[in-house]
Design a protein around this motif. Structure first.
Motif, short mmCIF file in Angstrom:
data_model
loop_
_atom_site.label_atom_id
_atom_site.label_comp_id
_atom_site.label_asym_id
_atom_site.label_seq_id
_atom_site.Cartn_x
_atom_site.Cartn_y
_atom_site.Cartn_z
N ILE A 91 1.24 -0.92 -0.10
CA ILE A 91 0.32 -0.38 0.04
C ILE A 91 0.70 1.24 0.13
CG2 ILE A 91 -1.40 1.35 1.61
CD1 ILE A 91 -2.67 -1.64 2.32
N ALA A 92 1.75 1.18 0.90
CA ALA A 92 2.70 2.54 1.29
C ALA A 92 3.34 2.54 -0.36
CB ALA A 92 3.32 2.38 2.15
N GLN A 93 3.76 1.82 -0.68
CA GLN A 93 4.08 1.56 -2.13
C GLN A 93 3.37 1.67 -3.40
OE1 GLN A 93 7.88 -1.44 -2.09
NE2 GLN A 93 8.20 -0.82 -0.17
N SER A 94 2.66 2.06 -3.46
CA SER A 94 1.98 1.87 -4.40
C SER A 94 1.40 3.34 -4.71
CB SER A 94 0.28 1.50 -3.93
OG SER A 94 0.07 2.24 -2.88
N ASN A 95 1.73 4.66 -4.58
CA ASN A 95 1.54 6.03 -4.97
C ASN A 95 -0.25 6.05 -5.34
OD1 ASN A 95 4.09 7.11 -4.29
ND2 ASN A 95 5.01 6.13 -6.09
N ALA A 96 -0.72 5.30 -5.44
CA ALA A 96 -2.50 5.63 -5.40
C ALA A 96 -2.53 6.47 -4.50
CB ALA A 96 -2.67 3.83 -4.72
N TRP A 117 -15.73 3.50 11.16
CA TRP A 117 -16.78 4.05 11.62
C TRP A 117 -17.72 4.47 11.23
CZ3 TRP A 117 -17.35 9.02 9.54
CH2 TRP A 117 -17.63 10.34 10.57
N SER A 118 -17.59 4.49 9.61
CA SER A 118 -18.91 4.98 8.96
C SER A 118 -19.74 3.48 8.66
CB SER A 118 -18.83 5.59 8.36
OG SER A 118 -17.18 5.44 6.91
N GLY A 119 -18.82 2.72 8.61
CA GLY A 119 -18.95 1.06 7.72
C GLY A 119 -18.55 1.05 6.28
N LYS A 120 -18.19 2.46 5.60
CA LYS A 120 -18.31 3.19 3.87
C LYS A 120 -16.78 2.23 3.83
CE LYS A 120 -20.62 7.19 4.09
NZ LYS A 120 -20.28 9.29 3.24
N PRO A 121 -17.51 1.76 2.37
CA PRO A 121 -15.70 0.83 1.86
C PRO A 121 -14.74 1.56 1.38
CG PRO A 121 -17.86 1.23 0.64
CD PRO A 121 -18.28 1.29 1.52
N TYR A 122 -13.43 1.48 1.42
CA TYR A 122 -12.29 1.88 1.10
C TYR A 122 -12.37 2.15 -0.22
CZ TYR A 122 -11.29 2.54 5.96
OH TYR A 122 -10.57 2.55 7.13
N THR A 123 -12.06 3.51 -1.21
CA THR A 123 -11.49 3.25 -2.47
C THR A 123 -10.23 3.54 -2.75
OG1 THR A 123 -13.93 3.83 -2.84
CG2 THR A 123 -12.65 3.35 -4.82
N VAL A 124 -9.72 3.03 -3.65
CA VAL A 124 -8.39 3.05 -4.34
C VAL A 124 -8.06 3.33 -5.95
CG1 VAL A 124 -5.90 2.23 -4.29
CG2 VAL A 124 -7.74 1.67 -3.05
N ILE A 125 -7.83 4.74 -5.51
CA ILE A 125 -7.42 5.39 -7.48
C ILE A 125 -5.79 4.91 -7.59
CG2 ILE A 125 -7.32 7.00 -8.74
CD1 ILE A 125 -9.68 8.20 -6.87
N LEU A 126 -5.63 4.30 -8.43
CA LEU A 126 -4.50 3.55 -9.06
C LEU A 126 -4.26 5.01 -9.94
CD1 LEU A 126 -5.32 -0.16 -10.24
CD2 LEU A 126 -4.57 0.40 -7.27
N LYS A 127 -2.46 4.43 -10.19
CA LYS A 127 -1.59 5.69 -10.46
C LYS A 127 -2.63 5.79 -11.83
CE LYS A 127 2.28 3.42 -9.83
NZ LYS A 127 3.31 3.25 -9.91
N ASP A 128 -2.93 4.68 -12.76
CA ASP A 128 -2.89 5.01 -14.04
C ASP A 128 -4.67 5.70 -14.43
OD1 ASP A 128 -4.67 2.84 -13.50
OD2 ASP A 128 -4.19 1.74 -14.88
N GLY A 129 -5.79 5.96 -13.60
CA GLY A 129 -6.96 6.66 -12.79
C GLY A 129 -7.76 5.67 -12.78
N THR A 130 -6.91 4.10 -12.17
CA THR A 130 -8.22 2.84 -12.39
C THR A 130 -9.28 3.46 -11.48
OG1 THR A 130 -7.04 1.45 -13.54
CG2 THR A 130 -8.64 0.34 -12.43
N LYS A 131 -9.85 3.36 -10.89
CA LYS A 131 -10.65 3.09 -9.18
C LYS A 131 -11.38 1.44 -8.64
CE LYS A 131 -13.99 6.23 -6.59
NZ LYS A 131 -14.84 7.24 -7.12
N ILE A 132 -11.13 1.39 -7.39
CA ILE A 132 -11.11 -0.22 -6.99
C ILE A 132 -11.29 -0.14 -6.18
CG2 ILE A 132 -8.54 -0.61 -7.04
CD1 ILE A 132 -9.58 -3.65 -7.78
#
Length: 124
Positions: free
Chosen positions: A39-44, A89-104
């Motif tokens: 995660i730390a090295q992902s630059n996401a 706290w909120s129950g909302k899922p975490y979202t990741v935006i990758l370097k190429d713009g992909t959202k997952i």
């Protein structure tokens, strides 16, 4: 003599179970450490409760959650499911935006990385 033999077998079984659990715990620690480093090295960019965070901030936050909530993460899969995929706290899922713009969603992203780690790394 028969009782002594059964007692010895039970003690050996308990010892083997304890050793296997210690090995399993080390493997879980290694895998969680790998995921935090990944995660730390992902630059996401991480979206948590609507706010954007850097990959380093996300890794630090999840490391804190893991440190405080290990009882909810006895396995690496439980770490992902219970701590690393949604806000406690909120129950909302975490979202990741990758370097190429992909959202997952982080659950899928981390589960994919864990599968890759398991097929390429040997526990020490």
């Amino acid at each position: 003599m028969k009782d002594l033999t059964h007692t010895i077998y039970r003690l050996m079984a308990c010892l083997l179970l304890t050793v296997s659990q210690l090995s399993f715990a080390a493997t879980t620690e290694q895998a969680v450490t790998h995921l935090l480093s990944f995660i730390a090295q992902s630059n996401a960019t991480f979206i948590r409760n609507g706010d954007q965070h850097t990959s380093t901030e996300a890794a630090d936050h999840l490391a804190m959650k893991y440190h405080k909530g290990k009882r909810y993460a006895k396995t690496t899969d439980e770490f992902i499911e219970n701590l690393a995929s949604k806000s406690s706290w909120s129950g909302k899922p975490y979202t990741v935006i990758l370097k190429d713009g992909t959202k997952i969603i982080s659950k899928k992203w981390l589960t994919n990385e864990l599968a890759h780690f398991r097929t390429t790394e040997k526990p020490q």
